[in-house]
Design a protein around this motif. Structure first.
Motif, PDB file in Angstrom:
ATOM      1  N   TRP A 230       0.823  -1.211   0.000  1.00  0.00           N
ATOM      2  CA  TRP A 230       0.000   0.000   0.000  1.00  0.00           C
ATOM      3  C   TRP A 230       0.854   1.258   0.000  1.00  0.00           C
ATOM      4  N   TRP A 231       2.073   1.192   0.556  1.00  0.00           N
ATOM      5  CA  TRP A 231       2.998   2.314   0.449  1.00  0.00           C
ATOM      6  C   TRP A 231       3.481   2.477  -1.000  1.00  0.00           C
ATOM      7  N   ILE A 232       3.660   1.336  -1.667  1.00  0.00           N
ATOM      8  CA  ILE A 232       4.012   1.385  -3.091  1.00  0.00           C
ATOM      9  C   ILE A 232       2.873   2.029  -3.875  1.00  0.00           C
ATOM     10  N   PHE A 233       1.653   1.663  -3.532  1.00  0.00           N
ATOM     11  CA  PHE A 233       0.475   2.247  -4.183  1.00  0.00           C
ATOM     12  C   PHE A 233       0.448   3.766  -4.003  1.00  0.00           C
ATOM     13  N   ILE A 234       0.687   4.250  -2.790  1.00  0.00           N
ATOM     14  CA  ILE A 234       0.717   5.695  -2.533  1.00  0.00           C
ATOM     15  C   ILE A 234       1.815   6.357  -3.370  1.00  0.00           C
ATOM     16  N   SER A 235       2.962   5.699  -3.453  1.00  0.00           N
ATOM     17  CA  SER A 235       4.068   6.241  -4.247  1.00  0.00           C
ATOM     18  C   SER A 235       3.682   6.381  -5.714  1.00  0.00           C
ATOM     19  N   THR A 236       3.025   5.347  -6.260  1.00  0.00           N
ATOM     20  CA  THR A 236       2.627   5.413  -7.669  1.00  0.00           C
ATOM     21  C   THR A 236       1.556   6.482  -7.883  1.00  0.00           C
TER      22      THR A 236
ATOM     23  N   PHE B 276      10.861   5.177 -18.156  1.00  0.00           N
ATOM     24  CA  PHE B 276      11.160   4.649 -16.820  1.00  0.00           C
ATOM     25  C   PHE B 276      10.329   5.341 -15.758  1.00  0.00           C
ATOM     26  N   ALA B 277      10.254   6.672 -15.840  1.00  0.00           N
ATOM     27  CA  ALA B 277       9.620   7.456 -14.793  1.00  0.00           C
ATOM     28  C   ALA B 277       8.105   7.314 -14.781  1.00  0.00           C
ATOM     29  N   LEU B 278       7.477   7.237 -15.958  1.00  0.00           N
ATOM     30  CA  LEU B 278       6.018   7.282 -16.014  1.00  0.00           C
ATOM     31  C   LEU B 278       5.389   6.081 -16.719  1.00  0.00           C
ATOM     32  N   THR B 279       5.811   5.815 -17.953  1.00  0.00           N
ATOM     33  CA  THR B 279       5.123   4.804 -18.759  1.00  0.00           C
ATOM     34  C   THR B 279       5.153   3.424 -18.119  1.00  0.00           C
ATOM     35  N   LEU B 280       6.309   3.023 -17.590  1.00  0.00           N
ATOM     36  CA  LEU B 280       6.471   1.668 -17.065  1.00  0.00           C
ATOM     37  C   LEU B 280       6.389   1.577 -15.543  1.00  0.00           C
ATOM     38  N   SER B 281       6.836   2.606 -14.845  1.00  0.00           N
ATOM     39  CA  SER B 281       7.007   2.488 -13.390  1.00  0.00           C
ATOM     40  C   SER B 281       5.714   2.128 -12.676  1.00  0.00           C
ATOM     41  N   ILE B 282       4.614   2.780 -13.032  1.00  0.00           N
ATOM     42  CA  ILE B 282       3.359   2.563 -12.300  1.00  0.00           C
ATOM     43  C   ILE B 282       2.807   1.156 -12.518  1.00  0.00           C
ATOM     44  N   PRO B 283       2.584   0.701 -13.781  1.00  0.00           N
ATOM     45  CA  PRO B 283       2.068  -0.665 -13.945  1.00  0.00           C
ATOM     46  C   PRO B 283       3.035  -1.743 -13.476  1.00  0.00           C
ATOM     47  N   VAL B 284       4.350  -1.519 -13.632  1.00  0.00           N
ATOM     48  CA  VAL B 284       5.326  -2.532 -13.212  1.00  0.00           C
ATOM     49  C   VAL B 284       5.345  -2.666 -11.691  1.00  0.00           C
ATOM     50  N   LEU B 285       5.428  -1.559 -10.974  1.00  0.00           N
ATOM     51  CA  LEU B 285       5.460  -1.615  -9.503  1.00  0.00           C
ATOM     52  C   LEU B 285       4.166  -2.210  -8.949  1.00  0.00           C
ATOM     53  N   LEU B 286       3.033  -1.766  -9.460  1.00  0.00           N
ATOM     54  CA  LEU B 286       1.763  -2.288  -8.954  1.00  0.00           C
ATOM     55  C   LEU B 286       1.595  -3.759  -9.320  1.00  0.00           C
ATOM     56  N   GLY B 287       2.047  -4.135 -10.515  1.00  0.00           N
ATOM     57  CA  GLY B 287       1.975  -5.548 -10.914  1.00  0.00           C
ATOM     58  C   GLY B 287       2.815  -6.440 -10.026  1.00  0.00           C
TER      59      GLY B 287
ATOM     60  N   PHE C 111       9.610   9.887  -2.221  1.00  0.00           N
ATOM     61  CA  PHE C 111       9.049   8.549  -2.430  1.00  0.00           C
ATOM     62  C   PHE C 111      10.018   7.651  -3.187  1.00  0.00           C
ATOM     63  N   THR C 112      10.677   8.189  -4.221  1.00  0.00           N
ATOM     64  CA  THR C 112      11.602   7.347  -4.982  1.00  0.00           C
ATOM     65  C   THR C 112      12.842   6.985  -4.163  1.00  0.00           C
ATOM     66  N   ILE C 113      13.247   7.865  -3.247  1.00  0.00           N
ATOM     67  CA  ILE C 113      14.448   7.609  -2.440  1.00  0.00           C
ATOM     68  C   ILE C 113      14.155   6.688  -1.263  1.00  0.00           C
ATOM     69  N   PHE C 114      13.036   6.933  -0.571  1.00  0.00           N
ATOM     70  CA  PHE C 114      12.810   6.261   0.714  1.00  0.00           C
ATOM     71  C   PHE C 114      11.732   5.170   0.701  1.00  0.00           C
ATOM     72  N   VAL C 115      10.824   5.199  -0.259  1.00  0.00           N
ATOM     73  CA  VAL C 115       9.660   4.303  -0.187  1.00  0.00           C
ATOM     74  C   VAL C 115       9.683   3.206  -1.247  1.00  0.00           C
TER      75      VAL C 115
ATOM     76  N   GLY D  41      12.103 -11.787   0.425  1.00  0.00           N
ATOM     77  CA  GLY D  41      12.059 -12.567   1.655  1.00  0.00           C
ATOM     78  C   GLY D  41      10.693 -13.185   1.868  1.00  0.00           C
ATOM     79  N   THR D  42      10.156 -13.009   3.061  1.00  0.00           N
ATOM     80  CA  THR D  42       8.847 -13.589   3.397  1.00  0.00           C
ATOM     81  C   THR D  42       7.685 -12.700   2.967  1.00  0.00           C
ATOM     82  N   THR D  43       7.981 -11.495   2.532  1.00  0.00           N
ATOM     83  CA  THR D  43       6.921 -10.580   2.093  1.00  0.00           C
ATOM     84  C   THR D  43       6.349 -11.049   0.759  1.00  0.00           C
ATOM     85  N   LYS D  44       5.031 -11.092   0.686  1.00  0.00           N
ATOM     86  CA  LYS D  44       4.347 -11.497  -0.536  1.00  0.00           C
ATOM     87  C   LYS D  44       3.489 -10.343  -1.049  1.00  0.00           C
ATOM     88  N   PRO D  45       3.105 -10.390  -2.323  1.00  0.00           N
ATOM     89  CA  PRO D  45       2.229  -9.336  -2.847  1.00  0.00           C
ATOM     90  C   PRO D  45       0.895  -9.294  -2.105  1.00  0.00           C
TER      91      PRO D  45
END
Length: 415
Positions: free
Chosen positions: A8-14, A114-125, A181-185, A192-196
């Motif tokens: 959900w932090w990734i979602f906020i970042s996107t 990198f910044a817009l076209t791919l980052s959002i769908p790739v990170l959320l996917g 967000f790009t630096i810290f989040v 590891g044990t974290t899953k989507p």
């Protein structure tokens, strides 16, 4: 107290990347055409060439952007891209000739995949196994809100302080809002044990697809779905190329310019609503019916724009055709992930998006040329209606074929 899943932090970042990134890079650039044109005593066409260079650079970079994104630390990559974009904006405040605009916007075009076209769908996917359509729709929907929010702010700055101050404002907003967000989040994918989010779901479809790693780009090339989705991307991006002509079209039918601008605002609001709603519908309803519904929105919106003459009806048509844009902006990245899996998603999405970028760049010029020859936008408007039929049909057929592919994989597992 239950700890919030990191997805959900990734979602906020996107969401921030979409709101601010698209708002600055895509939605407000037109505000600078007139003052820059006047300042350097060149034509609007001469100034707008920077957008042409941007689109060409973006399309070429998409050829290999997906592969690069897999190999470079995502925080470093996105931080570098947005730093260059932000500083590029600020540098334009000190421009001495239009050539600097061409150079800076070409560099921004290289950063954009990198910044817009791919980052959002790739990170959320990577971070959402469940709710993918919903979160993708919300995040991408904020891009249209960004245009609505930042256009009056940047416009007021240009009017009161000059276009050079406008570029400084754009650069500062980009750097201050996105870099934390790009630096810290931001993280590329769970480790590891974290899953989507939603990975633990016992849903039958989730279990069927969770163990499937997907297709490589070469394998995807041997499927009919790849060519159907690519065709849909080209068709619907071609449609999107006419959006830049909507305001001139409204003026060409003897309506005031402010009505044209309001119709464009209606399209932006419709696109925001379309992106958010189609994502939720894809997660909860029959996907084929969802695509058919939003194709009807696109067909009805563009053809109504050709027929209606009352301001309120034109604005309503703009909103409806904006709803239809949800197919291109949300459903295509969504189905690329669903139909080809995570294995080579970045590269497949990148290549298909490249074709779409070229289609938009060509369509903008072709639609303008048709108007120059015929004195009317009726042919491009009718063409857009036809392209929604063909593009929507291609998406529906790809869904049917992907279901058959899933069934075939399951049979092989049982054998």
């Amino acid at each position: 107290m239950r700890k919030i899943h990191y997805g959900w932090w990734i979602f906020i970042s996107t969401c921030v990347i979409s709101l601010v990134g698209f708002g600055m890079v895509v939605d407000t650039i037109g505000l600078f055409f007139e003052p820059v044109s006047a300042s350097f005593h060149i034509s609007r066409a001469g100034v707008s060439l920077m957008v042409t260079f941007q689109n060409i650079a973006c399309a070429i970079t998409l050829l290999f952007a997906g592969k690069i994104m897999e190999k470079i630390n995502i925080r470093l990559l996105l931080t570098t891209c947005f730093t260059i974009i932000g500083l590029g904006f600020i540098s334009l405040a000190f421009a001495k000739s239009v050539v600097q605009f061409y150079i800076v916007w070409t560099i921004i075009g290289i950063m954009q995949p990198f910044a817009l076209t791919l980052s959002i769908p790739v990170l959320l996917g990577n971070w959402f196994h469940k709710y993918l359509g919903t979160v993708m729709g919300i995040a991408l929907g904020l891009s249209a809100i960004g245009g609505t929010l930042f256009n009056p702010i940047v416009s007021a700055t240009i009017t009161n302080l000059g276009w050079r101050s406008g570029w400084i404002l754009e650069g500062l907003i980009t750097l201050i809002a996105i870099l934390p967000f790009t630096i810290f989040v931001v993280r590329y994918k769970p480790t590891g044990t974290t899953k989507p989010v939603g990975y633990e779901s016992t849903d039958k479809e989730s279990n069927e697809t969770s163990s499937w790693q997907g297709l490589s780009f070469k394998q995807a090339l041997h499927t009919p779905m790849f060519y159907l989705i690519t065709f849909a991307m080209i068709a619907l991006q071609w449609v999107a190329g006419l959006v830049q002509h909507v305001s001139p079209y409204v003026v060409s039918i003897n309506m005031p310019l402010n009505i044209g601008a309001t119709v464009v605002s209606g399209i932006m609001l419709g696109a925001a609503a379309g992106k958010v709603s189609i994502g939720w519908f894809l997660d909860h309803f029959n996907n084929q019916m969802v695509i058919i519904l939003y194709s009807i929105f696109g067909i009805a919106g563009w053809l109504s724009l050709m027929i209606f003459r009352a301001p309120g009806m034109l604005i309503g048509a703009g909103f409806i055709l904006g709803l239809g844009q949800g197919i291109m902006l949300v459903s295509l990245p969504y189905f690329i992930r669903k139909q080809f899996g995570p294995k080579d998603y970045n590269n497949i999405l990148s290549i298909i998006s490249m074709f779409g970028n070229f289609a938009t760049a060509i369509a903008v010029s072709v639609d303008g040329k048709i108007f120059d020859i015929t004195g009317s936008y009726n042919l491009p408007l009718m063409t857009n209606g036809v392209l929604y039929v063909l593009g929507g049909g291609a998406v529906v057929l790809s869904i049917v074929l992907s279901y058959r592919a899933i069934a075939a994989r399951n049979k092989l597992k049982e054998a």
